[in-house]
Design a protein around this motif. Structure first.
Motif: not given
Length: 101
Positions: A54-83
């Protein structure tokens, strides 16, 4: 900064301008230690993937001159590696300029 997962603005807010899409992806190592900390609420702010995303999303929006972010969606996935296993969370929203009440 106004943030919302809604696509409709609350009463009193007016949309002045749509500035574009903002996206932030964070990864989080899944271990017994990190799961235990998150269950007990003792994980640090740096380890909190939702807070980081969320901090990153707001930071990018501020850099664009925004004072809001709407329609936020969060997607997740998991991956297993050797480590280890990792969870990836991608945050997507629309950066907007709003007239606030």
């Amino acid at each position: 900064m106004f943030v919302s997962n809604l696509e409709v603005l609350p009463e009193g807010y007016k949309l002045k301008q749509v500035l574009g899409i903002v996206v932030e992806t964070v990864n989080y190592e899944i271990t017994k230690k990190t799961l235990w900390r998150s269950i007990n609420g003792s994980s640090s702010a740096e380890a909190d993937p939702v807070g980081r995303g969320m901090r990153g999303l707001k930071e990018y929006a501020r850099e664009m001159g925004a004072n809001g972010v709407i329609g936020i969606k969060i997607t997740t996935c998991t991956h297993g590696f050797n480590n280890g296993s990792y969870m990836y969370m991608t945050f997507t929203g629309t950066a907007v300029e709003l007239e606030t009440p």
